[in-house]
Design an enzyme around this catalytic site. Structure first.
Site, PDB file in Angstrom:
ATOM      1  N   HIS A 128       0.840  -0.925  -0.011  1.00  0.00           N
ATOM      2  CA  HIS A 128      -0.115  -0.006   0.102  1.00  0.00           C
ATOM      3  C   HIS A 128       0.913   1.147  -0.015  1.00  0.00           C
ATOM      4  O   HIS A 128       1.783   1.640  -0.785  1.00  0.00           O
ATOM      5  CB  HIS A 128      -0.884  -0.180   1.165  1.00  0.00           C
ATOM      6  CG  HIS A 128      -2.165   0.798   1.458  1.00  0.00           C
ATOM      7  ND1 HIS A 128      -2.501   1.698   0.362  1.00  0.00           N
ATOM      8  CD2 HIS A 128      -3.171   1.059   2.260  1.00  0.00           C
ATOM      9  CE1 HIS A 128      -3.558   2.322   0.700  1.00  0.00           C
ATOM     10  NE2 HIS A 128      -3.768   2.117   1.825  1.00  0.00           N
ATOM     11  N   HIS A 136      -1.973  -2.659  -9.691  1.00  0.00           N
ATOM     12  CA  HIS A 136      -2.873  -2.006  -9.052  1.00  0.00           C
ATOM     13  C   HIS A 136      -4.105  -2.777  -8.796  1.00  0.00           C
ATOM     14  O   HIS A 136      -4.461  -3.406  -9.888  1.00  0.00           O
ATOM     15  CB  HIS A 136      -3.190  -0.596  -9.387  1.00  0.00           C
ATOM     16  CG  HIS A 136      -3.896   0.324  -8.267  1.00  0.00           C
ATOM     17  ND1 HIS A 136      -5.389   0.348  -8.131  1.00  0.00           N
ATOM     18  CD2 HIS A 136      -3.529   1.211  -7.522  1.00  0.00           C
ATOM     19  CE1 HIS A 136      -5.493   0.986  -6.954  1.00  0.00           C
ATOM     20  NE2 HIS A 136      -4.369   1.394  -6.552  1.00  0.00           N
ATOM     21  N   ASP A 164       2.786   5.807  -7.154  1.00  0.00           N
ATOM     22  CA  ASP A 164       3.929   5.846  -6.305  1.00  0.00           C
ATOM     23  C   ASP A 164       5.391   5.127  -6.958  1.00  0.00           C
ATOM     24  O   ASP A 164       6.259   5.184  -6.250  1.00  0.00           O
ATOM     25  CB  ASP A 164       3.632   4.719  -5.049  1.00  0.00           C
ATOM     26  CG  ASP A 164       2.913   5.463  -3.972  1.00  0.00           C
ATOM     27  OD1 ASP A 164       2.960   6.843  -4.020  1.00  0.00           O
ATOM     28  OD2 ASP A 164       1.741   5.041  -3.388  1.00  0.00           O
TER      29      ASP A 164
HETATM   30  N1  CMC Z   1       5.611  -7.142  -9.842  1.00  0.00           N
HETATM   31  C1  CMC Z   1       5.567  -8.489 -10.535  1.00  0.00           C
HETATM   32  N2  CMC Z   1       4.246  -9.351 -10.274  1.00  0.00           N
HETATM   33  C2  CMC Z   1       3.360  -8.929 -10.024  1.00  0.00           C
HETATM   34  C3  CMC Z   1       3.160  -7.410  -9.382  1.00  0.00           C
HETATM   35  C4  CMC Z   1       4.556  -6.673  -9.371  1.00  0.00           C
HETATM   36  N3  CMC Z   1       4.609  -5.501  -8.926  1.00  0.00           N
HETATM   37  N4  CMC Z   1       1.980  -7.053  -9.192  1.00  0.00           N
HETATM   38  C5  CMC Z   1       1.210  -8.203  -9.283  1.00  0.00           C
HETATM   39  N5  CMC Z   1       2.195  -8.999  -9.955  1.00  0.00           N
HETATM   40  C6  CMC Z   1       1.615 -10.499 -10.246  1.00  0.00           C
HETATM   41  C7  CMC Z   1       0.903 -11.368  -9.456  1.00  0.00           C
HETATM   42  O1  CMC Z   1       2.247 -11.974  -9.202  1.00  0.00           O
HETATM   43  C8  CMC Z   1      -0.042 -12.098  -9.946  1.00  0.00           C
HETATM   44  O2  CMC Z   1       0.643 -13.015 -11.045  1.00  0.00           O
HETATM   45  P1  CMC Z   1       0.035 -14.495 -10.915  1.00  0.00           P
HETATM   46  O3  CMC Z   1      -1.371 -14.206 -11.508  1.00  0.00           O
HETATM   47  O4  CMC Z   1       0.853 -15.344 -12.040  1.00  0.00           O
HETATM   48  O5  CMC Z   1       0.046 -15.360  -9.790  1.00  0.00           O
HETATM   49  C9  CMC Z   1      -0.856 -11.227 -10.676  1.00  0.00           C
HETATM   50  O6  CMC Z   1       0.215 -10.250 -11.125  1.00  0.00           O
HETATM   51  C10 CMC Z   1      -1.752 -10.402 -10.026  1.00  0.00           C
HETATM   52  O7  CMC Z   1      -1.513  -9.721  -8.775  1.00  0.00           O
HETATM   53  P2  CMC Z   1      -2.360  -9.791  -7.460  1.00  0.00           P
HETATM   54  O8  CMC Z   1      -1.245  -9.759  -6.517  1.00  0.00           O
HETATM   55  O9  CMC Z   1      -3.165 -10.790  -7.463  1.00  0.00           O
HETATM   56  O10 CMC Z   1      -2.998  -8.359  -7.553  1.00  0.00           O
HETATM   57  P3  CMC Z   1      -3.599  -7.684  -6.551  1.00  0.00           P
HETATM   58  O11 CMC Z   1      -4.603  -6.840  -6.857  1.00  0.00           O
HETATM   59  O12 CMC Z   1      -4.007  -8.291  -5.067  1.00  0.00           O
HETATM   60  O13 CMC Z   1      -2.258  -6.975  -5.846  1.00  0.00           O
HETATM   61  C11 CMC Z   1      -0.867  -4.939  -5.575  1.00  0.00           C
HETATM   62  C12 CMC Z   1      -2.336  -5.301  -6.214  1.00  0.00           C
HETATM   63  C13 CMC Z   1      -0.630  -3.398  -5.663  1.00  0.00           C
HETATM   64  C14 CMC Z   1      -0.704  -5.103  -4.168  1.00  0.00           C
HETATM   65  C15 CMC Z   1       0.256  -5.672  -6.220  1.00  0.00           C
HETATM   66  O14 CMC Z   1       0.239  -5.163  -7.689  1.00  0.00           O
HETATM   67  C16 CMC Z   1       1.591  -5.120  -5.998  1.00  0.00           C
HETATM   68  O15 CMC Z   1       2.136  -5.868  -5.023  1.00  0.00           O
HETATM   69  N6  CMC Z   1       2.446  -4.128  -6.429  1.00  0.00           N
HETATM   70  C17 CMC Z   1       3.803  -3.736  -5.936  1.00  0.00           C
HETATM   71  C18 CMC Z   1       3.327  -2.960  -4.692  1.00  0.00           C
HETATM   72  C19 CMC Z   1       2.799  -1.549  -5.139  1.00  0.00           C
HETATM   73  O16 CMC Z   1       3.269  -0.767  -5.992  1.00  0.00           O
HETATM   74  N7  CMC Z   1       1.907  -1.201  -4.350  1.00  0.00           N
HETATM   75  C20 CMC Z   1       1.284   0.306  -4.471  1.00  0.00           C
HETATM   76  C21 CMC Z   1      -0.246   0.504  -4.866  1.00  0.00           C
HETATM   77  S1  CMC Z   1      -0.609   2.046  -5.404  1.00  0.00           S
HETATM   78  C22 CMC Z   1      -0.628   3.001  -4.007  1.00  0.00           C
HETATM   79  C23 CMC Z   1      -1.520   2.537  -3.087  1.00  0.00           C
HETATM   80  O17 CMC Z   1      -2.880   2.766  -3.494  1.00  0.00           O
HETATM   81  O18 CMC Z   1      -1.264   2.149  -1.963  1.00  0.00           O
END
Ligand code: CMC
Length: 392
Positions: free
Chosen positions: A228, A269, A327
């Site tokens: 987050h 996201h 971010d």
């Molecule tokens: N790098 C590599 N792979 C990723 C990433 C990433 N940053 N983000 C998602 N994936 C992959 C994930 O491994 C999954 O792959 P698979 O389908 O093969 O298992 C797929 O993409 C879907 O990801 P998810 O984790 O199920 O998606 P989510 O909606 O639960 O998570 C997220 C969203 C933002 C937590 C995640 O994309 C992440 O961890 N990003 C990096 C952290 C980040 O930048 N966070 C800031 C968000 S914006 C500011 C805010 O609002 O707080």
């Protein structure tokens, strides 16, 4: 027993009605009270947006001047809070100080804790919006061993924050307009984002009738995580770890490897699946700001551009619709403004305080508000009998 819908991560659960922020994740649309983020980010002042989120309409000139005065009346901290701050170790993370000090505000400002009275709720909201920058800057000054700077109410919101961060008792600090403008923009972009993890935390905590200072402390705790608000600090950590453009392909491979916990921070996201409109705005401004701050050749910015370029053309990221989020860039701008890395998430918290209090106010005025109480799918042992310790 009971049959409940299993929705881990609340991917398809609407937890409330809200008239504050609208997001269309497919089209990359973000509206505050109906106004596009692109227009607010380029035309409005932060306190104008604060008023809009809190009260539902843009203020006219008289209302804005009155609101600015009102907020500035609450910027000071109770002197005894200084003793509380002094109790923290010098190298405490400023987010940990923020959680503690904001939670403790309920011990200092109990004259406005009747959560069923609109008037009390409104004073608490103003206090939180006004005091967060003061607490944040005090946490920073504590970490570098400098005396706390008192707020200056003759300055605008962002200029006052820069003053409290960078002035000292022996030397005044004149914030550059470019820095003030960049901060104004970043605060507007981060001000609200409907039912994200920290806002949902504030609502859930508040649904029991808990006081707003305690609820905000809970929200700050949730924001701190790297998935987050902690992402902006993690992006800079990551860029420094990657080190040079040559290393980018290796880190892209690491991010794709499911056995490797490494993720590209600042990518992906939960809601935006085509692009994050905030990232688009900030990306454009980032270049301008760096140029004006004579940081045009910032190697981290070049590295970030290269990383973005490679990831956006990689099948893995394209298939999963992973794009840079807000971010990915905010940390680079904060760094250029001289704000240290461990303060990045604190900056996010100052801005998001507006969203948190707006949602809390909205929830508390909603006659349908009930305590948040999710159920679960139990998967433990079925009923069994207690065994004396000698028989286990
Ligand atoms: N790098 C590599 N792979 C990723 C990433 C990433 N940053 N983000 C998602 N994936 C992959 C994930 O491994 C999954 O792959 P698979 O389908 O093969 O298992 C797929 O993409 C879907 O990801 P998810 O984790 O199920 O998606 P989510 O909606 O639960 O998570 C997220 C969203 C933002 C937590 C995640 O994309 C992440 O961890 N990003 C990096 C952290 C980040 O930048 N966070 C800031 C968000 S914006 C500011 C805010 O609002 O707080």
């Amino acid at each position: 027993a009971g049959i409940f819908t299993f929705d881990p991560g609340f991917m398809s659960t609407a937890s409330c009605h809200s008239a504050i922020t609208f997001i269309d994740g497919e089209k990359g649309v973000l509206l505050y009270r109906g106004y596009p983020i692109e227009q607010l980010a380029t035309k409005a002042s932060f306190l104008e947006v604060v008023y809009l989120l809190l009260y539902g309409e843009l203020p006219n000139e008289k209302a804005l001047v009155g609101f600015e005065k009102l907020v500035s009346r609450h910027t000071m901290l109770n002197e005894n809070l200084k003793n509380f701050l002094d109790g923290f170790h010098y190298d405490a993370h400023p987010m940990s100080i923020l959680i503690g000090v904001v939670g403790s505000l309920s011990a200092f400002y109990h004259d406005s804790l009747s959560v069923n009275e609109y008037h009390d709720r409104e004073i608490s909201a103003h206090r939180l919006i006004a005091k967060l920058p003061t607490i944040a800057a005090a946490a920073y000054k504590h970490s570098i061993g400098e005396p706390i700077m008192y707020p200056r109410n003759d300055l605008r919101f962002c200029a006052n924050f820069l003053h409290m961060m960078f002035a000292t008792p022996c030397e005044d600090y004149k914030p550059r307009l470019v820095a003030e403008k960049a901060l104004n923009l970043l605060f507007i972009l981060h001000a609200d984002h409907e039912q994200n993890a920290s806002t949902s935390t504030v609502r859930l905590a508040g649904s029991s009738g808990a006081n707003p200072f305690a609820c905000l402390a809970a929200g700050i705790a949730s924001l701190w995580g790297p998935a987050h608000g902690g992402a902006n600090e993690a992006v800079l950590d990551m860029l420094l770890e990657i080190g040079s453009v040559d290393n980018v392909p290796r880190y892209i491979e690491k991010a794709k490897d499911k056995d490797d916990p490494f993720r590209l921070m600042g990518f992906g996201h939960r809601v935006y699946k085509n692009y994050d409109p905030r990232a688009k705005i900030i990306r454009e401004v980032c270049h301008q700001v760096l140029e004006e701050l004579a940081e045009a050749n910032n190697p981290l910015f070049d590295l970030a551009m290269k990383l973005e370029d490679i990831a956006l053309n990689d099948e893995y990221f394209v298939e999963r619709k992973l794009y840079p989020n807000v971010d990915f860039y905010s940390g680079i701008i904060y760094q250029a403004l001289g704000i240290p890395r461990n303060m990045f998430t604190v900056m996010f918290a100052i801005a998001r305080t507006v969203g948190w209090v707006s949602h809390w106010m909205e929830m508390m005025s909603d006659s349908n508000n009930r305590i948040g109480r999710p159920r679960q799918i139990y998967c433990g042992p079925s009923q069994r009998d207690y065994l004396p310790i000698s028989r286990r």
